[in-house]
Write a protein that holds these residues in place. Structure first.
Motif, short mmCIF file in Angstrom:
data_model
loop_
_atom_site.label_atom_id
_atom_site.label_comp_id
_atom_site.label_asym_id
_atom_site.label_seq_id
_atom_site.Cartn_x
_atom_site.Cartn_y
_atom_site.Cartn_z
N MET A 29 0.78 -1.33 -0.11
CA MET A 29 -0.09 -0.04 -0.12
C MET A 29 0.96 1.20 -0.17
O MET A 29 0.22 2.27 0.05
N ASP A 30 2.26 1.23 0.07
CA ASP A 30 2.95 2.60 -0.06
C ASP A 30 2.73 3.28 -1.02
O ASP A 30 2.86 4.46 -1.12
N ARG A 31 2.40 2.51 -2.58
CA ARG A 31 2.07 3.43 -3.40
C ARG A 31 0.66 3.53 -3.60
O ARG A 31 0.39 4.23 -4.87
N GLU A 32 -0.31 3.18 -2.75
CA GLU A 32 -1.71 3.33 -3.11
C GLU A 32 -1.97 5.03 -2.56
O GLU A 32 -1.34 5.55 -1.68
N ALA A 33 -3.03 5.29 -3.50
CA ALA A 33 -3.53 6.66 -2.91
C ALA A 33 -4.48 6.79 -1.89
O ALA A 33 -5.35 5.79 -1.71
N VAL A 34 -4.26 7.47 -1.00
CA VAL A 34 -4.97 7.42 0.53
C VAL A 34 -5.83 8.71 0.49
O VAL A 34 -5.59 9.72 0.15
N GLY A 35 -7.05 8.76 0.81
CA GLY A 35 -7.98 9.82 1.04
C GLY A 35 -8.22 9.90 2.71
O GLY A 35 -8.39 8.67 3.45
N TRP A 36 -8.51 11.17 3.04
CA TRP A 36 -8.81 11.35 4.54
C TRP A 36 -10.44 11.81 4.35
O TRP A 36 -10.61 12.80 3.32
N PHE A 37 -11.33 11.60 4.94
CA PHE A 37 -12.47 11.82 5.10
C PHE A 37 -13.12 12.08 6.45
O PHE A 37 -12.45 11.88 7.52
N ARG A 45 -21.00 11.43 5.31
CA ARG A 45 -19.54 11.42 5.09
C ARG A 45 -18.89 12.50 3.99
O ARG A 45 -19.62 12.28 2.98
N GLU A 46 -18.00 13.09 4.10
CA GLU A 46 -17.45 14.07 3.32
C GLU A 46 -16.10 13.94 3.02
O GLU A 46 -15.20 13.55 3.85
N GLY A 47 -15.50 14.17 1.84
CA GLY A 47 -14.17 14.20 1.59
C GLY A 47 -13.43 15.45 2.27
O GLY A 47 -13.81 16.42 2.57
N VAL A 48 -12.06 15.22 2.79
CA VAL A 48 -11.29 16.36 3.23
C VAL A 48 -10.08 16.66 2.39
O VAL A 48 -10.17 17.79 1.89
N LEU A 49 -9.36 15.42 2.15
CA LEU A 49 -8.23 15.78 1.01
C LEU A 49 -7.85 14.34 0.67
O LEU A 49 -7.80 13.44 1.38
N CYS A 50 -7.61 14.10 -0.66
CA CYS A 50 -7.37 12.80 -1.22
C CYS A 50 -6.17 12.81 -2.06
O CYS A 50 -6.20 13.74 -2.99
N GLU A 51 -5.46 11.89 -2.02
CA GLU A 51 -4.17 11.73 -3.05
C GLU A 51 -4.85 11.21 -4.29
O GLU A 51 -5.72 10.31 -4.38
N ARG A 52 -4.34 12.04 -5.43
CA ARG A 52 -4.65 11.46 -6.79
C ARG A 52 -3.65 10.11 -7.27
O ARG A 52 -2.59 10.22 -6.82
N ARG A 53 -4.37 9.29 -7.78
CA ARG A 53 -3.64 8.08 -7.96
C ARG A 53 -2.46 8.27 -8.99
O ARG A 53 -1.47 7.71 -8.89
N GLY A 56 -0.10 12.42 -8.88
CA GLY A 56 1.09 12.33 -7.89
C GLY A 56 0.72 13.55 -6.98
O GLY A 56 1.74 14.10 -6.22
N ASP A 57 -0.37 14.15 -7.16
CA ASP A 57 -0.67 15.21 -6.13
C ASP A 57 -1.85 15.23 -5.31
O ASP A 57 -2.45 13.88 -5.27
N THR A 58 -2.40 15.99 -4.43
CA THR A 58 -3.47 15.85 -3.79
C THR A 58 -4.68 16.97 -3.90
O THR A 58 -4.36 17.79 -4.43
N TYR A 59 -5.93 16.44 -4.06
CA TYR A 59 -7.12 17.03 -4.17
C TYR A 59 -7.49 17.47 -2.80
O TYR A 59 -7.37 16.75 -1.90
N TYR A 60 -7.74 18.80 -2.58
CA TYR A 60 -8.28 19.34 -1.27
C TYR A 60 -9.62 19.91 -1.33
O TYR A 60 -9.95 20.62 -2.61
N PHE A 68 -5.14 21.88 6.23
CA PHE A 68 -4.91 20.71 6.51
C PHE A 68 -3.60 20.26 5.40
O PHE A 68 -3.87 20.72 4.31
N THR A 69 -3.02 19.39 5.77
CA THR A 69 -1.84 18.73 4.73
C THR A 69 -1.65 17.24 5.01
O THR A 69 -2.18 16.58 6.21
N ILE A 70 -1.58 16.45 3.91
CA ILE A 70 -1.16 15.03 4.13
C ILE A 70 0.34 14.60 4.15
O ILE A 70 1.08 15.30 3.34
N SER A 71 0.78 13.66 4.92
CA SER A 71 2.24 13.18 4.69
C SER A 71 2.09 11.77 4.91
O SER A 71 1.25 11.23 5.35
#
Length: 124
Positions: A29-37, A45-53, A56-60, A68-71
């Motif tokens: 899963m290291d390379r899987e895109a993750v989303g926070w909700f 339930r609503e999205g917060v920010l989500c990595e794009r597959r 390589g960037d993130t949707y906010y 908020f930031t993802i790391s």
């Protein structure tokens, strides 16, 4: 089947910061895109920010407004959500999930392998 678990939630003051974490069970899963909700009581339930597959960037989502930031720390199989300038409206159960489709936004239907959630309360 992939398993994710969130932790680190708690009580934060308005204007404060909090970091919550999502640990995943499979190193693949290291390379899987993750989303926070998140889901507040009585709301969907609503999205917060989500990595794009692929990009390589993130949707906010708009309400994030740079707060908020993802790391990631792949050595620990962890994905973090850092939340700054917290507001009372940020009070919710927060979830992480894996992107299962090629979508680019933060639509919950595009994600799966949901964790159980961690509660964040913003209150003075």
């Amino acid at each position: 089947q992939a398993q994710l678990a969130e932790f680190g939630g708690g009580l934060a003051q308005p204007g404060g910061s909090l970091i919550i974490a999502c640990v995943y069970s499979d190193r693949n899963m290291d390379r899987e895109a993750v989303g926070w909700f998140r889901q507040a009581p009585g709301k969907e339930r609503e999205g917060v920010l989500c990595e794009r597959r692929n990009a390589g960037d993130t949707y906010y989502e708009n309400f994030v407004r740079g707060r908020f930031t993802i790391s990631r720390d792949t050595t620990k199989s962890m994905v973090y959500l850092r939340m700054n300038s917290l507001e009372a409206d940020d009070t919710a159960m927060y979830y992480c999930a894996l992107r299962h489709t090629r979508g680019d936004d933060c639509e919950p239907a595009d994600f799966g392998s949901w964790g159980q959630g961690t509660q964040v309360i913003v209150s003075s």
